[in-house]
Design a protein around this motif. Structure first.
Motif, mmCIF file in Angstrom:
data_model
loop_
_atom_site.group_PDB
_atom_site.id
_atom_site.type_symbol
_atom_site.label_atom_id
_atom_site.label_comp_id
_atom_site.label_asym_id
_atom_site.label_seq_id
_atom_site.Cartn_x
_atom_site.Cartn_y
_atom_site.Cartn_z
ATOM 1 N N GLY A 10 0.814 -1.203 0.000
ATOM 2 C CA GLY A 10 0.000 0.000 0.000
ATOM 3 C C GLY A 10 0.845 1.249 0.000
ATOM 4 O O GLY A 10 2.054 1.208 -0.267
ATOM 5 N N LEU A 11 0.194 2.365 0.297
ATOM 6 C CA LEU A 11 0.830 3.677 0.338
ATOM 7 C C LEU A 11 0.985 4.097 1.789
ATOM 8 O O LEU A 11 0.029 4.022 2.576
ATOM 9 C CB LEU A 11 -0.026 4.693 -0.411
ATOM 10 C CG LEU A 11 0.393 6.163 -0.338
ATOM 11 C CD1 LEU A 11 1.756 6.348 -0.997
ATOM 12 C CD2 LEU A 11 -0.659 7.037 -1.000
ATOM 13 N N VAL A 12 2.187 4.522 2.145
ATOM 14 C CA VAL A 12 2.467 4.935 3.515
ATOM 15 C C VAL A 12 3.426 6.112 3.483
ATOM 16 O O VAL A 12 4.220 6.257 2.534
ATOM 17 C CB VAL A 12 3.049 3.747 4.323
ATOM 18 C CG1 VAL A 12 4.394 3.319 3.770
ATOM 19 C CG2 VAL A 12 3.135 4.053 5.800
ATOM 20 N N ASN A 83 9.428 -1.376 9.104
ATOM 21 C CA ASN A 83 9.319 -0.184 9.944
ATOM 22 C C ASN A 83 10.249 0.907 9.426
ATOM 23 O O ASN A 83 11.163 0.638 8.639
ATOM 24 C CB ASN A 83 9.678 -0.528 11.390
ATOM 25 C CG ASN A 83 8.744 -1.537 12.009
ATOM 26 O OD1 ASN A 83 7.564 -1.611 11.667
ATOM 27 N ND2 ASN A 83 9.263 -2.332 12.932
ATOM 28 N N SER A 84 10.016 2.115 9.883
ATOM 29 C CA SER A 84 10.858 3.260 9.500
ATOM 30 C C SER A 84 11.033 3.318 7.987
ATOM 31 O O SER A 84 12.157 3.474 7.479
ATOM 32 C CB SER A 84 12.219 3.172 10.198
ATOM 33 O OG SER A 84 12.070 3.141 11.602
ATOM 34 N N LEU A 85 9.946 3.197 7.280
ATOM 35 C CA LEU A 85 10.012 3.148 5.820
ATOM 36 C C LEU A 85 10.511 4.455 5.229
ATOM 37 O O LEU A 85 10.243 5.551 5.760
ATOM 38 C CB LEU A 85 8.645 2.791 5.244
ATOM 39 C CG LEU A 85 8.280 1.315 5.361
ATOM 40 C CD1 LEU A 85 6.788 1.101 5.240
ATOM 41 C CD2 LEU A 85 9.027 0.513 4.303
ATOM 42 N N LYS A 86 11.257 4.314 4.145
ATOM 43 C CA LYS A 86 11.851 5.441 3.442
ATOM 44 C C LYS A 86 11.333 5.466 2.004
ATOM 45 O O LYS A 86 10.941 4.415 1.476
ATOM 46 C CB LYS A 86 13.372 5.299 3.418
ATOM 47 C CG LYS A 86 14.012 5.146 4.782
ATOM 48 C CD LYS A 86 15.511 4.889 4.638
ATOM 49 C CE LYS A 86 16.182 4.706 5.993
ATOM 50 N NZ LYS A 86 17.642 4.449 5.857
ATOM 51 N N PRO A 87 11.359 6.626 1.358
ATOM 52 C CA PRO A 87 10.928 6.680 -0.045
ATOM 53 C C PRO A 87 11.694 5.695 -0.929
ATOM 54 O O PRO A 87 11.120 5.149 -1.880
ATOM 55 C CB PRO A 87 11.209 8.129 -0.431
ATOM 56 C CG PRO A 87 11.050 8.885 0.843
ATOM 57 C CD PRO A 87 11.602 7.980 1.905
ATOM 58 N N GLU A 88 12.945 5.439 -0.614
ATOM 59 C CA GLU A 88 13.728 4.502 -1.419
ATOM 60 C C GLU A 88 13.320 3.048 -1.214
ATOM 61 O O GLU A 88 13.819 2.169 -1.913
ATOM 62 C CB GLU A 88 15.232 4.668 -1.151
ATOM 63 C CG GLU A 88 15.615 4.631 0.309
ATOM 64 C CD GLU A 88 15.758 6.039 0.899
ATOM 65 O OE1 GLU A 88 14.889 6.907 0.627
ATOM 66 O OE2 GLU A 88 16.738 6.250 1.655
ATOM 67 N N THR A 114 4.504 1.769 -1.714
ATOM 68 C CA THR A 114 4.868 3.128 -2.077
ATOM 69 C C THR A 114 5.014 3.952 -0.813
ATOM 70 O O THR A 114 4.091 4.004 0.003
ATOM 71 C CB THR A 114 3.807 3.767 -2.992
ATOM 72 O OG1 THR A 114 3.642 2.954 -4.159
ATOM 73 C CG2 THR A 114 4.234 5.165 -3.409
ATOM 74 N N VAL A 115 6.181 4.573 -0.667
ATOM 75 C CA VAL A 115 6.472 5.394 0.501
ATOM 76 C C VAL A 115 6.609 6.838 0.053
ATOM 77 O O VAL A 115 7.496 7.156 -0.747
ATOM 78 C CB VAL A 115 7.751 4.922 1.217
ATOM 79 C CG1 VAL A 115 7.962 5.719 2.502
ATOM 80 C CG2 VAL A 115 7.682 3.432 1.527
ATOM 81 N N SER A 116 5.761 7.680 0.557
ATOM 82 C CA SER A 116 5.794 9.095 0.178
ATOM 83 C C SER A 116 6.645 9.893 1.158
ATOM 84 O O SER A 116 6.715 9.575 2.350
ATOM 85 C CB SER A 116 4.374 9.658 0.141
ATOM 86 O OG SER A 116 3.793 9.606 1.427
ATOM 87 N N SER A 117 7.268 10.913 0.632
ATOM 88 C CA SER A 117 8.165 11.739 1.470
ATOM 89 C C SER A 117 7.398 12.883 2.116
ATOM 90 O O SER A 117 6.261 13.152 1.822
ATOM 91 C CB SER A 117 9.307 12.283 0.623
ATOM 92 O OG SER A 117 8.803 13.022 -0.453
#
Length: 117
Positions: A10-12, A83-88, A114-117
């Motif tokens: 998902g998106l986070v 955890n601690s997800l990054k855009p990369e 998908t990780v948004s900044s």
């Protein structure tokens, strides 16, 4: 027929968490090492984490300390806690098994993270 079915993508937002699940059928789950790979646009597929039949784990350098792989043999399921997800970390995440005893490779259909900044 071997099937690996992933869920949980998902998106986070950056800094957030997700948990991916992969349920296997058609294999003897408890004798197989299970892996998670990921592939970002324009990049090669890379190993994220692996867990063997004894529960020993291995992680890619970029996720060490942030991701945790685990398995529930009773449910034929492997998990990836992120955890601690990054855009990369944005990529399609795939469940994989190099299946014993056939020595065939099997992949799930992939789940988008998908990780948004």
């Amino acid at each position: 027929q071997v099937q690996l079915v992933e869920s949980g993508g998902g998106l986070v937002q950056a800094g957030g968490s997700l948990r991916l699940s992969c349920t296997a059928s058609g294999i003897i789950f408890n004798i197989n090492t299970m892996d998670w790979y990921r592939q970002a646009p324009g990049k090669q597929r890379e190993l994220v984490a692996a867990i063997n039949t004894g529960g020993s784990t291995h992680y890619g350098n970029s996720v060490q300390g942030r991701f945790t792989i685990s398995r529930d043999n009773a449910k034929n399921t492997v998990y990836l806690q992120m955890n601690s997800l990054k855009p990369e970390d944005t990529a399609v995440y795939y469940c994989h098994v190099f299946e014993r005893p056939s020595s065939n490779n099997y992949w799930g259909q992939g789940t988008q993270v998908t990780v948004s900044s």
